[in-house]
Every structure is written in structure tokens, then in C-alpha cells.
Design an enzyme around this catalytic site. Structure first.
Site, PDB file in Angstrom:
ATOM      1  N   ILE A  58      89.067  84.653   8.905  1.00 45.63           N
ATOM      2  CA  ILE A  58      90.284  84.130   8.142  1.00 45.63           C
ATOM      3  C   ILE A  58      91.423  83.750   9.448  1.00 45.63           C
ATOM      4  O   ILE A  58      92.342  84.407   9.718  1.00 45.63           O
ATOM      5  CB  ILE A  58      90.818  85.238   7.362  1.00 45.63           C
ATOM      6  N   PRO A  59      91.189  82.353  10.016  1.00 48.27           N
ATOM      7  CA  PRO A  59      92.283  82.050  10.748  1.00 48.27           C
ATOM      8  C   PRO A  59      93.292  81.784  10.040  1.00 48.27           C
ATOM      9  O   PRO A  59      93.489  80.940   8.840  1.00 48.27           O
ATOM     10  CB  PRO A  59      91.478  80.676  11.318  1.00 48.27           C
ATOM     11  N   HIS A  60      94.642  82.008  10.735  1.00 47.58           N
ATOM     12  CA  HIS A  60      96.027  81.733  10.377  1.00 47.58           C
ATOM     13  C   HIS A  60      96.825  81.679  11.511  1.00 47.58           C
ATOM     14  O   HIS A  60      96.285  81.884  12.931  1.00 47.58           O
ATOM     15  CB  HIS A  60      96.270  83.052   9.446  1.00 47.58           C
ATOM     16  N   GLY A  61      98.107  81.284  11.392  1.00 53.62           N
ATOM     17  CA  GLY A  61      99.077  81.268  12.523  1.00 53.62           C
ATOM     18  C   GLY A  61      99.534  82.466  13.369  1.00 53.62           C
ATOM     19  O   GLY A  61      99.534  83.460  12.659  1.00 53.62           O
TER      20      GLY A  61
ATOM     21  N   ARG B 167      96.399  81.981  17.826  1.00 56.60           N
ATOM     22  CA  ARG B 167      96.051  83.195  17.119  1.00 56.60           C
ATOM     23  C   ARG B 167      94.536  83.818  17.635  1.00 56.60           C
ATOM     24  O   ARG B 167      94.330  84.930  18.006  1.00 56.60           O
ATOM     25  CB  ARG B 167      96.093  83.152  15.719  1.00 56.60           C
TER      26      ARG B 167
END
Length: 142
Positions: A60-63, A46
């Protein structure tokens, strides 16, 4: 299972780069049973597609899309990085919040978080917090 607990917070962290910070945020989610370990790789993917730095000293890291099968429960991790970690030129994150949303709840989680972190005063409180309870009180998501 609660989305956000004291165990999901790690204070006073230092990272050499954003990849290391994303790995740490994802590792909390994996270690606490929110996601399968492979989800961390989707968080890195991502970041390569589009920066998860959202401004206001927050990332805000996310998949990526398609990683939903790697999420077992909705969860949030938070890393306090007092010295900051670069997410690109002019993009220094002092708070890194990893999220995983089961059954498309990630947008709801992002909305709740954005309401909190768009306030610079709240972000400064997160950066200066002395313990996990202060952070839980500011974020307010359970």
C-alpha cells in the site's frame, strides 16, 4: 469525486520492480486528479524510509509526511499483478494499492483497507478477479 472507481483499477499488470509498480499506482492517482504529479516522488521516498509491503501479498504505497499539500482529493488506485512484484526479500505483492488521503483521511482509508485485506480469502479473490467490478465489490469503498 469518488475515492475508488473502475477507472482507478488496472488489471493484469507486470512490473520489473517495486519502483515501477509504485510509479504506476501513483500515476493513476495523478491522472485522475487526486494528486499532483509530485506526489509520486513522495510515494517513492516513503518506500525508501519503510517498506509499504503490509503482508498478505499486499503493498500500500502512499506519500511521506509533508506531502499532504500535493493531495487534491482522497483517492485509491489498485493494480492487480498476477505474477507478483518484489517489495523485498520474501515480500511479493500481487495487489498494489496506492492511497492519497486529503485532510488526514489516509488513516481512515488504511483502516478500511486493512479490514478487507487482512482476510486471505479476500486477497485471493482480488488476485483472481476477472474484471474491475469484482474488485470494486470486494473493496467496497466509494
Amino acid at each position: 469525486m469518488n475515492i475508488f472507481t473502475k477507472d482507478n483499477i488496472i488489471m493484469n499488470q507486470t512490473f520489473s520492480d517495486k519502483e515501477e509498480a509504485i510509479n504506476a499506482a501513483g500515476r493513476i492517482l495523478a491522472d485522475r486528479g487526486y494528486v499532483q504529479p509530485e506526489y509520486i516522488e513522495s510515494m517513492q521516498k516513503r518506500e525508501k524510509v519503510i517498506s509499504t509491503y503490509v503482508g498478505n501479498k499486499i503493498a500500500i504505497p502512499h506519500g511521506i509526511n509533508g506531502s499532504e499539500s500535493q493531495i487534491m482529493e482522497s483517492g485509491i488506485s489498485l493494480l492487480q499483478v498476477p505474477q507478483g512484484v518484489s517489495f523485498g526479500k520474501g515480500k511479493t505483492a500481487y495487489i498494489v494499492i496506492g492511497i492519497a488521503g486529503k485532510n488526514n483521511t489516509h488513516m481512515s482509508i488504511l483502516t478500511q483497507l486493512s479490514e478487507i485485506v487482512c482476510d486471505v480469502e479476500n486477497v485471493d479473490k482480488l488476485i483472481q478477479a476477472k474484471d474491475e467490478q469484482e474488485i470494486l465489490d470486494i473493496i467496497g469503498i466509494k
